[in-house]
Motif scaffolding. Structure first.
Motif, PDB file in Angstrom:
ATOM      1  N   UNK A 136       5.147  -7.220  15.491  1.00  0.00           N
ATOM      2  CA  UNK A 136       6.498  -6.727  15.204  1.00  0.00           C
ATOM      3  C   UNK A 136       6.704  -5.250  15.534  1.00  0.00           C
ATOM      4  N   UNK A 137       5.765  -4.662  16.273  1.00  0.00           N
ATOM      5  CA  UNK A 137       5.945  -3.286  16.708  1.00  0.00           C
ATOM      6  C   UNK A 137       6.693  -3.235  18.043  1.00  0.00           C
ATOM      7  N   UNK A 138       7.222  -2.075  18.383  1.00  0.00           N
ATOM      8  CA  UNK A 138       7.955  -1.895  19.629  1.00  0.00           C
ATOM      9  C   UNK A 138       7.033  -2.062  20.837  1.00  0.00           C
ATOM     10  N   UNK A 139       7.623  -2.427  21.992  1.00  0.00           N
ATOM     11  CA  UNK A 139       6.838  -2.638  23.200  1.00  0.00           C
ATOM     12  C   UNK A 139       6.080  -1.388  23.621  1.00  0.00           C
ATOM     13  N   UNK A 140       6.677  -0.222  23.407  1.00  0.00           N
ATOM     14  CA  UNK A 140       6.014   1.009  23.834  1.00  0.00           C
ATOM     15  C   UNK A 140       4.716   1.231  23.050  1.00  0.00           C
ATOM     16  N   UNK A 141       4.691   0.761  21.796  1.00  0.00           N
ATOM     17  CA  UNK A 141       3.477   0.905  20.987  1.00  0.00           C
ATOM     18  C   UNK A 141       2.379  -0.015  21.525  1.00  0.00           C
ATOM     19  N   UNK A 142       2.746  -1.243  21.895  1.00  0.00           N
ATOM     20  CA  UNK A 142       1.774  -2.153  22.499  1.00  0.00           C
ATOM     21  C   UNK A 142       1.270  -1.597  23.834  1.00  0.00           C
ATOM     22  N   UNK A 143       2.168  -1.002  24.619  1.00  0.00           N
ATOM     23  CA  UNK A 143       1.778  -0.401  25.893  1.00  0.00           C
ATOM     24  C   UNK A 143       0.779   0.726  25.669  1.00  0.00           C
ATOM     25  N   UNK A 144       1.047   1.591  24.702  1.00  0.00           N
ATOM     26  CA  UNK A 144       0.130   2.691  24.404  1.00  0.00           C
ATOM     27  C   UNK A 144      -1.216   2.163  23.911  1.00  0.00           C
TER      28      UNK A 144
END
Length: 253
Positions: free
Chosen positions: A56-64
């Motif tokens: 449930x985190x933002x895509x940018x967090x998964x990318x990082x």
């Protein structure tokens, strides 16, 4: 979907595991099977340690997170297998033959056929199977997919397992061509302009983008390279991707 910045280092990790096993006297086929098991086990660890806390985190967090995973796996691989360039022999000679005046390299031909087979299998998998459609749903919106009962943890394990198996094929071919070295981890950066050209959610787009990038690099190097001192292959695809981001950011497909 989220661009997996760690895919390149997974290619490196798979190649290091494969060559490490073969250096210890394990034949090629058992080495490939053991490397596959290692990559699937790695997928389970990544899901449990890295991805599960980020539901449930933002895509940018998964990318990082994939960027951090990239650096961790690169360091762990260097610590486990060493930093020296390693020779990988998969039984395909790096020699050429001539067909109607065109020079064809056997190893590169094998790589092209392997890539075509993998793309075909993955396209059928994503379009025709239940789990493939679930993967696409998670890539589109993992919160919505979770809300309708798609098991996110299972899907992520499958995604990273498939990613690891593809990495084995890429690592074996690239390692046999240029040696297993840490520059293999940069392969993910070469995939980024291809995805920008074709569109991040399109398998046909990835194929067309790859063809545009590969053919364009070679044509540019041959015809325009002498005018600018060469090395066009190193930046051509990124310049084309930049143009697409300005005029057609969604890609061709």
């Amino acid at each position: 979907g989220v661009f997996n910045f760690a895919q390149g280092v997974m290619v490196l990790f798979a190649a290091l595991t494969l060559v490490g096993l073969m250096e210890r006297g394990v034949p090629l086929v058992p080495s490939l099977a053991l490397t596959m098991l290692v990559m699937v086990a790695l997928a389970f660890v990544i899901e449990r340690v890295v991805l599960r806390p980020l539901v449930n985190q933002e895509h940018i967090i998964l990318f990082m997170a994939t960027i951090g995973l990239n650096f961790f796996l690169e360091g762990f691989g260097e610590m486990a297998w060493g930093a020296n360039v390693k020779k990988l022999d998969i039984g395909i000679p790096d020699t050429s033959f001539i067909v109607r005046g065109v020079q064809i390299n056997r190893l590169e031909l094998t790589a092209a056929l392997t890539a075509a087979a993998i793309v075909t299998v993955l396209a059928i998998f994503f379009q025709r199977t239940k789990i493939g459609r679930a993967l696409r749903a998670v890539a589109d919106d993992h919160e919505a997919a979770l809300s309708i009962g798609i098991p996110l943890q299972t899907i992520w394990v499958v995604v990273w397992s498939v990613s690891g198996i593809v990495a084995i094929a890429a690592g074996a071919v690239w390692g046999a061509k240029s040696g297993v070295q840490f520059s293999l981890s940069l392969i993910a950066l070469q995939a980024l302009p291809v995805l920008i050209l074709g569109g991040f959610t399109s398998v046909p787009g990835a194929i067309v983008g790859g063809l545009i990038s590969g053919v364009g690099e070679k044509i540019g190097e041959v015809y325009w390279g002498p005018l600018v001192g060469g090395a066009i292959e190193n930046w051509f695809a990124y310049v084309v991707a930049l143009v697409f981001l300005v005029f057609r950011p969604q890609g061709l497909f």
